[in-house]
Enzyme design. Structure first.
Site, short mmCIF file in Angstrom:
data_model
loop_
_atom_site.label_atom_id
_atom_site.label_comp_id
_atom_site.label_asym_id
_atom_site.label_seq_id
_atom_site.Cartn_x
_atom_site.Cartn_y
_atom_site.Cartn_z
CD GLU A 275 49.60 -29.71 41.74
OE1 GLU A 275 50.66 -30.21 41.77
OE2 GLU A 275 49.11 -28.60 41.91
CB THR B 215 86.82 -35.52 33.52
OG1 THR B 215 86.13 -34.27 32.85
CG2 THR B 215 87.92 -34.92 34.67
CE1 TYR C 244 87.57 -30.37 34.21
CE2 TYR C 244 87.75 -31.77 32.39
CZ TYR C 244 86.97 -31.23 33.41
OH TYR C 244 85.65 -31.69 33.73
CB THR D 194 80.92 -37.17 35.55
OG1 THR D 194 81.27 -35.90 35.15
CG2 THR D 194 82.20 -37.95 35.94
CG ASP D 195 79.59 -33.38 31.82
OD1 ASP D 195 79.70 -32.67 31.06
OD2 ASP D 195 79.68 -33.27 32.95
CB SER E 231 79.99 -38.00 28.79
OG SER E 231 79.85 -37.06 29.78
CE LYS F 115 78.99 -33.77 36.96
NZ LYS F 115 79.79 -33.54 35.76
N1 LIG Z 1 83.82 -35.03 34.78
C1 LIG Z 1 83.81 -35.11 33.42
O1 LIG Z 1 83.73 -36.39 32.95
C2 LIG Z 1 82.88 -33.97 32.73
C3 LIG Z 1 83.15 -34.09 31.29
N2 LIG Z 1 82.64 -32.97 30.64
C4 LIG Z 1 82.45 -35.30 30.69
O2 LIG Z 1 81.33 -35.62 31.14
O3 LIG Z 1 82.97 -35.91 29.79
#
Ligand SMILES: NC(=O)C[C@H](N)C(=O)O
Length: 376
Positions: free
Chosen positions: A331, A60, A73, A139-140, A106, A212
């Site tokens: 457990e 992103t 987006y 970020t994923d 990602s 995340k």
């Molecule tokens: N905020 C992001 O970057 C989400 C995006 N789907 C990615 O991981 O490439």
């Protein structure tokens, strides 16, 4: 000795030096961790700007809004070169070199791209001109790439992953600020000899502990077990502890992709063994249980895991909970079942570590369990 951690103080000290007032700088031959921070940071201020290599992969941070309602987006729309050009303030922080590795969301990160990133970083580690590496990433799966690189790359230079929760075109776009922060950290001598790090929303996290934890908030990244290891506070970069000695072991980089198959099975109410049996049929060499609580699951699923183990599949108990440790024989009788526990690693990081171990032909259960322990 008063420790200082920022450039503004440094400019003042530098000014004093220029005025001939007393301020000593130790010989720069000592390794960064031996020079008192004043001299170390002063040395940095006097030196010409650091050269930072930025490896771009998409995400992103390279995304573009598809409407002006801040609803839709597309990730990975902007090339690496254009992304860097879109943040002119970067040149105030460092000399920048860019290399585009991929152009993907990602969620599509792959073993091939991980290996490509690792090879580029190994070269940068040997290049005296490069002071630090920044990786722009979705970020994923950012926490997974950061963890993988931390396990296979013996490094001294800062390696920083950075992304954005909101794309260009949104009023709340955070990519440029995060990227400037990441380059600021990567060019700071205090960032040397540390874990691979993630810099997001002014916070600095270690690769092993970062997750995340929110689908859309700007502060989505947390480290629920230990918190951030530092912060970027306008011009200042602060770390909460001194750099520690290098991670005691890193593992050989897998020689080829894809890595050995390891599946993650998510536990829940009324869980049967079906998905576990399917994973074994599909050739999984390892199974990570994203278990309930301290890595637990239903009696039926436990039976299926025991059957899988008897067929030579490595079983690692992790947890869906999101923080805390999974310990042996609480457990579930791990000794009797020949299971491994993931300790503080979440399922997605436990999966990568088991893949690295299997790719290195490490099959001994004691050695595997030891490899899951925090080694600092
Ligand atoms: N905020 C992001 O970057 C989400 C995006 N789907 C990615 O991981 O490439």
């Amino acid at each position: 000795m008063q420790y200082i951690t920022d450039k503004i103080t440094l400019k003042y000290l530098f000014g004093l030096t220029c005025l001939g007032l007393s301020c000593f700088v130790q010989p720069i031959s000592a390794s960064p961790s031996q020079i008192p921070l004043e001299a170390n940071a002063m040395h940095h201020a006097i030196q010409e700007k650091a050269t930072i290599l930025i490896l771009t992969t998409g995400g992103t941070i390279a995304g573009q809004a598809t409407n002006d309602k801040e609803l839709g987006y597309q990730a990975a729309q902007t090339s690496g070169e254009s992304l860097i050009k879109s943040v002119p303030a970067l040149k105030n922080e460092a000399n920048i070199e860019v290399c585009a590795i991929s152009q993907i969301g990602s969620q599509d990160m792959s073993d091939h791209v991980l290996l490509d990133l690792a090879h580029h970083i190994q070269k940068a580690e040997e290049n005296p001109k490069i002071s630090g590496i920044v990786i722009t990433h979705g970020t994923d799966t950012m926490e997974e790439t950061a963890f993988f690189l931390n396990e296979v790359i013996p490094h001294h230079k800062p390696i920083i992953l950075v992304g954005a929760m909101r794309p260009a075109g949104y009023a709340s776009a955070d990519g440029s600020a995060n990227l400037i922060d990441a380059v600021k950290v990567a060019s700071n001598p205090l960032a040397q000899n540390r874990s691979v790090m993630v810099v997001m929303n002014d916070s600095i996290f270690a690769a092993r502990s970062v997750q995340k934890m929110n689908t859309q908030n700007l502060d989505a990244f947390r480290a629920p077990n230990i918190g951030p290891i530092g912060v970027v506070n306008t011009e200042h970069v602060h770390f909460f502890q001194p750099a520690i000695s290098q991670k005691s072991t890193t593992f050989m980089l897998p020689s080829q992709a894809p890595f050995p198959r390891v599946d993650i099975i998510y536990s829940h109410i009324q869980m049967d063994g079906g998905l576990i049996e399917d994973a074994v049929k599909r050739g999984a060499k390892g199974i990570i249980l994203a278990g309930v609580g301290d890595g637990n699951t239903s009696a039926d699923a436990l039976k299926a895991l025991q059957e899988a183990r008897k067929k030579g599949v490595i079983i690692v108990r992790s947890t869906r909970v999101g923080s805390g440790f999974v310990n042996r024989n609480v457990e579930v009788n791990d000794d009797q079942n020949q299971f491994i526990v993931s300790e503080d690693l979440n399922p997605q990081k436990a999966r990568l570590l088991l893949q690295i171990l299997l790719a290195n032909k490490i099959n001994n259960l004691d050695q595997i369990q030891k490899s899951f322990s925090i080694l600092y």
